[in-house]
Design a protein around this motif. Structure first.
Motif, PDB file in Angstrom:
ATOM      1  N   ARG A 391      -4.884   2.805   4.808  1.00  0.00           N
ATOM      2  CA  ARG A 391      -4.351   3.244   3.512  1.00  0.00           C
ATOM      3  C   ARG A 391      -3.264   2.270   3.083  1.00  0.00           C
ATOM      4  N   ILE A 392      -3.168   2.085   1.774  1.00  0.00           N
ATOM      5  CA  ILE A 392      -2.211   1.154   1.189  1.00  0.00           C
ATOM      6  C   ILE A 392      -1.231   1.943   0.336  1.00  0.00           C
ATOM      7  N   GLY A 393       0.067   1.761   0.558  1.00  0.00           N
ATOM      8  CA  GLY A 393       1.052   2.456  -0.269  1.00  0.00           C
ATOM      9  C   GLY A 393       2.366   2.636   0.457  1.00  0.00           C
ATOM     10  N   ASP A 394       3.308   3.258  -0.209  1.00  0.00           N
ATOM     11  CA  ASP A 394       4.619   3.506   0.398  1.00  0.00           C
ATOM     12  C   ASP A 394       4.510   4.489   1.550  1.00  0.00           C
ATOM     13  N   THR A 395       3.587   5.449   1.435  1.00  0.00           N
ATOM     14  CA  THR A 395       3.314   6.391   2.518  1.00  0.00           C
ATOM     15  C   THR A 395       1.804   6.537   2.629  1.00  0.00           C
ATOM     16  N   PRO A 396       1.300   6.982   3.786  1.00  0.00           N
ATOM     17  CA  PRO A 396      -0.159   7.154   3.899  1.00  0.00           C
ATOM     18  C   PRO A 396      -0.683   8.335   3.094  1.00  0.00           C
ATOM     19  N   ALA A 398      -0.067   8.869  -0.071  1.00  0.00           N
ATOM     20  CA  ALA A 398      -0.282   8.520  -1.482  1.00  0.00           C
ATOM     21  C   ALA A 398      -0.877   7.120  -1.570  1.00  0.00           C
ATOM     22  N   PRO A 399      -2.160   6.966  -1.174  1.00  0.00           N
ATOM     23  CA  PRO A 399      -2.753   5.624  -1.126  1.00  0.00           C
ATOM     24  C   PRO A 399      -2.953   5.019  -2.505  1.00  0.00           C
ATOM     25  N   GLN A 400      -2.871   3.693  -2.556  1.00  0.00           N
ATOM     26  CA  GLN A 400      -3.065   2.946  -3.791  1.00  0.00           C
ATOM     27  C   GLN A 400      -4.554   2.799  -4.104  1.00  0.00           C
ATOM     28  N   ALA A 401      -4.846   2.523  -5.355  1.00  0.00           N
ATOM     29  CA  ALA A 401      -6.215   2.231  -5.787  1.00  0.00           C
ATOM     30  C   ALA A 401      -6.617   0.844  -5.285  1.00  0.00           C
ATOM     31  N   ASP A 403      -7.370  -3.005  -4.907  1.00  0.00           N
ATOM     32  CA  ASP A 403      -6.723  -4.210  -5.435  1.00  0.00           C
ATOM     33  C   ASP A 403      -5.238  -4.030  -5.744  1.00  0.00           C
ATOM     34  N   ARG A 404      -4.679  -2.851  -5.482  1.00  0.00           N
ATOM     35  CA  ARG A 404      -3.237  -2.651  -5.655  1.00  0.00           C
ATOM     36  C   ARG A 404      -2.549  -2.916  -4.328  1.00  0.00           C
ATOM     37  N   GLU A 405      -1.484  -3.722  -4.356  1.00  0.00           N
ATOM     38  CA  GLU A 405      -0.794  -4.096  -3.123  1.00  0.00           C
ATOM     39  C   GLU A 405       0.194  -3.032  -2.678  1.00  0.00           C
ATOM     40  N   GLY A 406       0.413  -2.961  -1.391  1.00  0.00           N
ATOM     41  CA  GLY A 406       1.400  -2.067  -0.805  1.00  0.00           C
ATOM     42  C   GLY A 406       1.404  -2.227   0.694  1.00  0.00           C
ATOM     43  N   GLN A 407       2.233  -1.421   1.355  1.00  0.00           N
ATOM     44  CA  GLN A 407       2.261  -1.495   2.814  1.00  0.00           C
ATOM     45  C   GLN A 407       0.934  -0.993   3.384  1.00  0.00           C
ATOM     46  N   ILE A 408       0.495  -1.631   4.468  1.00  0.00           N
ATOM     47  CA  ILE A 408      -0.747  -1.253   5.142  1.00  0.00           C
ATOM     48  C   ILE A 408      -0.426  -0.237   6.225  1.00  0.00           C
ATOM     49  N   TRP A 409      -1.131   0.898   6.189  1.00  0.00           N
ATOM     50  CA  TRP A 409      -1.020   1.951   7.203  1.00  0.00           C
ATOM     51  C   TRP A 409      -2.342   2.036   7.960  1.00  0.00           C
ATOM     52  N   THR A 437       2.515  -0.665   9.423  1.00  0.00           N
ATOM     53  CA  THR A 437       2.365  -1.998  10.012  1.00  0.00           C
ATOM     54  C   THR A 437       3.496  -2.952   9.651  1.00  0.00           C
ATOM     55  N   GLY A 438       4.165  -2.706   8.520  1.00  0.00           N
ATOM     56  CA  GLY A 438       5.137  -3.680   8.040  1.00  0.00           C
ATOM     57  C   GLY A 438       4.485  -4.831   7.299  1.00  0.00           C
ATOM     58  N   ASP A 439       3.153  -4.796   7.174  1.00  0.00           N
ATOM     59  CA  ASP A 439       2.424  -5.820   6.432  1.00  0.00           C
ATOM     60  C   ASP A 439       2.086  -5.307   5.038  1.00  0.00           C
ATOM     61  N   VAL A 440       2.050  -6.223   4.088  1.00  0.00           N
ATOM     62  CA  VAL A 440       1.684  -5.907   2.708  1.00  0.00           C
ATOM     63  C   VAL A 440       0.279  -6.443   2.454  1.00  0.00           C
ATOM     64  N   GLY A 441      -0.547  -5.637   1.787  1.00  0.00           N
ATOM     65  CA  GLY A 441      -1.899  -6.094   1.501  1.00  0.00           C
ATOM     66  C   GLY A 441      -2.600  -5.195   0.518  1.00  0.00           C
ATOM     67  N   CYS A 442      -3.905  -5.422   0.367  1.00  0.00           N
ATOM     68  CA  CYS A 442      -4.713  -4.601  -0.535  1.00  0.00           C
ATOM     69  C   CYS A 442      -6.161  -4.604  -0.032  1.00  0.00           C
ATOM     70  N   VAL A 443      -6.905  -3.614  -0.467  1.00  0.00           N
ATOM     71  CA  VAL A 443      -8.337  -3.526  -0.178  1.00  0.00           C
ATOM     72  C   VAL A 443      -9.083  -3.728  -1.490  1.00  0.00           C
ATOM     73  N   ASP A 444     -10.033  -4.665  -1.505  1.00  0.00           N
ATOM     74  CA  ASP A 444     -10.711  -4.936  -2.773  1.00  0.00           C
ATOM     75  C   ASP A 444     -11.878  -3.971  -2.990  1.00  0.00           C
ATOM     76  N   GLU A 445     -12.585  -4.137  -4.099  1.00  0.00           N
ATOM     77  CA  GLU A 445     -13.651  -3.220  -4.483  1.00  0.00           C
ATOM     78  C   GLU A 445     -14.805  -3.196  -3.479  1.00  0.00           C
ATOM     79  N   GLU A 446     -14.961  -4.272  -2.711  1.00  0.00           N
ATOM     80  CA  GLU A 446     -16.030  -4.337  -1.714  1.00  0.00           C
ATOM     81  C   GLU A 446     -15.556  -3.933  -0.319  1.00  0.00           C
ATOM     82  N   GLY A 447     -14.308  -3.474  -0.228  1.00  0.00           N
ATOM     83  CA  GLY A 447     -13.803  -2.962   1.043  1.00  0.00           C
ATOM     84  C   GLY A 447     -13.132  -3.982   1.937  1.00  0.00           C
ATOM     85  N   PHE A 448     -13.001  -5.230   1.472  1.00  0.00           N
ATOM     86  CA  PHE A 448     -12.376  -6.273   2.291  1.00  0.00           C
ATOM     87  C   PHE A 448     -10.850  -6.150   2.213  1.00  0.00           C
TER      88      PHE A 448
END
Length: 562
Positions: A391-396, A398-401, A403-409, A437-448
């Motif tokens: 999940r991507i976001g400030d907390t697990p 409230a995940p981001q949509a 291609d939206r960047e945030g912390q990786i959980w 994780t302390g890492d910032v990232g995003c998941v794209d439309e194809e799941g990468f």
């Protein structure tokens, strides 16, 4: 193959009845591989079936699988009878890569111990920290590590088994002499999946290393995940696999990364021991020596940090006969720049290139990419493995949509149980079964999954957030720049300014003005470094290949901003 074909292969691999069948527990826990071994000793005993096949090559020493396990059994019996190791005792290992390290690890597991691999690159203070923090009662080490610690053995109340021990006494025993002694072999103790197994120390790039405690279940699920990724890479890249099969070379990995990190211990050593893969060990990294070994031993696989791969590529031998057997090239430990990826695919177009994303706290497991997928999206780390939820976001919660960047959980059965003796630090990163994780990232439309930065690597320039990784990637795109590190430095007007240290190839003609102009042509003005320093020397890295930005920043501040 298309993304839909890859998804179909993935679904087939994790379906009911498959060796990699994935199940969801009824209690709502994380997904898991149904057929993963329940404990690590059971998982590793699979290696005994490989018998007289060659397993280890190190300098003049060669061991078959049978010879390796014979040494393991004798040492495990000695640990339990002579040294009184009991289930749950901590047994530490501190030595450079060599067969004795591998034997010591499996023997310690077989004795019921919680194994504590220590950083063999560390000086006395770091070794002492690991020994004291873990409460180790026994240390298996080599002579150089013994020399660092011999004055501390009494105060630590520590007994030692040393390879090539210069002298023996009540506290120090010689490894080879122990193996040569007659000893009654013992049946192993009984294990439960949730028994503690392993304490690995974090790299300590930002603070004192923390001990990451993992269970048998966590490590066994991690091994199954690595093996799944190998099977998926084969299914999704059939043409590349056919080329490997047609070559006739026996699967052989050149192992140059240290064994005290998950990339060496789990993904290379333990997977090879289970799967019958031959390992050629390097005591210490040297690119020309690595090429010698690849050529002599016909190595088919090399996994290393981007800096190591860069050094191999810099040799004219890499594109020649010396690497004719080399079909597998894996990157890990740090992000690779686009120039390196382009070089790899250019020199070895038919190889199975790949990269992985994970951390000590997840036993190296999160996402992976290889083969045709790696060519398709080399700037990503691939799909999250089937037992990993991202999940991507400030907390697990409230995940981001996409291609939206945030912390990786991360949520996975491979996650650590806790930091050893540090409940507050544990509570910071483990929240309701999710790892921050302390890492910032995003998941794209194809799941990468794409990793874009570290939270602590975001530079706040007058309220505008600058990702250090973006600046580094841009700088590395200029021909002649080998590697780059961006970081924040104090600025009276802006609060923080962007500084960049870049290593450039000798004779490339790259200077500060050219690099500044290149970045300015590609990035927004607020992201262009105010300070640029060029270096001909390699940038400092820790044992797992991560840039030591704190050291670079301190040196930069001392030289330029004091």
């Amino acid at each position: 193959m298309t993304v839909e074909n890859w998804k179909a292969a993935w679904a087939q691999l994790i379906a009911p009845g498959s060796p990699y069948e994935v199940v969801t527990p009824v209690d709502g826990g994380p997904r898991a591989f149904r057929n993963a071994a329940p404990d690590l000793l059971s998982a590793l005993d699979a290696g005994r079936a490989h018998g007289e096949r060659e397993f280890l090559v190190w300098e003049e020493q060669r061991l078959t699988f049978a010879e390796f396990f014979a040494r393991v059994d004798r040492l495990a019996a000695q640990l339990r009878t002579r040294f009184g190791v009991r289930k749950g005792d901590r047994v530490a290992i501190a030595m450079r890569n060599q067969p004795a390290w591998l034997v010591a690890f499996v023997a310690a597991v077989a004795s019921g111990a919680i194994v504590v691999p220590l950083n063999s690159w560390g000086q006395r203070e770091e070794l002492l920290h690991g020994l004291e923090d873990s409460g180790a009662a026994l240390l298996l080490c080599d002579a150089p590590r013994l020399a660092l610690l011999e004055q501390d053995l009494e105060a630590l109340d520590l007994r030692v088994v040393a390879v090539d021990a210069p002298q023996q006494n009540a506290r120090v025993s010689d490894y080879e002499r122990l193996l040569a002694e007659p000893v009654e072999l013992l049946p192993p103790p009984a294990f439960e999946p949730d028994d503690p197994l392993l304490i690995l120390y974090t790299s300590g790039t930002t603070s004192k290393p923390k001990g990451v405690l993992s269970t048998h279940r966590a490590v066994c699920q991690a091994l199954a995940a690595f093996e799944f990724q190998g099977a998926f890479a084969a299914m999704s890249s059939p043409t590349r696999i056919q080329a490997i099969m047609a070559s006739g070379f026996a699967p052989t990995t050149l192992m140059a990364v240290p064994l005290f990190h998950v990339s060496g211990l789990h993904a290379q050593f333990l997977v090879a021991l289970r799967g019958g893969r031959r390992l050629v060990l390097m005591y210490k990294w040297d690119a020309e020596r690595a090429l010698d070994l690849i050529e002599r031993e016909r190595c088919t696989q090399f996994n290393g940090a981007p800096a190591m791969m860069q050094q191999l590529l810099a040799s004219p031998r890499f594109a020649g006969e010396a690497t004719a057997s080399l079909f597998g090239l894996g990157l890990g430990g740090a992000a690779a720049n686009p120039g390196l990826l382009a070089q790899l695919t250019g020199v070895k177009p038919n190889a199975i290139g790949g990269a992985g994303y994970g951390m000590t706290e997840s036993n190296g497991v999160a996402a992976a990419i290889g083969g045709d997928q790696f060519v398709y999206k080399p700037a990503t780390v691939g799909w999250p493995l089937p037992i990993v939820e991202v999940r991507i976001g400030d907390t697990p919660d409230a995940p981001q949509a996409p291609d939206r960047e945030g912390q990786i959980w991360l949520r996975s059965p491979t996650l650590m149980s806790r930091y050893w003796g540090q409940p507050a630090a544990t509570a910071e990163v483990l929240q309701d079964g999710w790892l921050a994780t302390g890492d910032v990232g995003c998941v794209d439309e194809e799941g990468f999954l794409r990793i874009t930065d570290r939270l602590k690597d975001l530079i706040n320039r007058a309220g505008e957030k600058v990702a250090a990784a973006e600046v580094e990637a841009c700088a590395s795109g200029l021909d002649g720049v080998i590697e780059a590190a961006a970081f924040a430095v104090p600025d009276e007007r802006m609060g923080e300014a962007v500084a960049l240290v870049a290593r450039v190839r000798e004779g490339s003609g790259v200077d500060e003005l050219a690099l500044h102009a290149h970045i300015a042509a590609h990035l927004a003005a607020f992201k262009v470094p105010e300070h640029i320093l060029l270096s001909a020397a390699e940038l400092p890295r820790n044992a797992s290949g991560k840039l030591l930005k704190s050291a670079l920043r301190e040196d930069f501040l001392r030289r330029f901003l004091n």
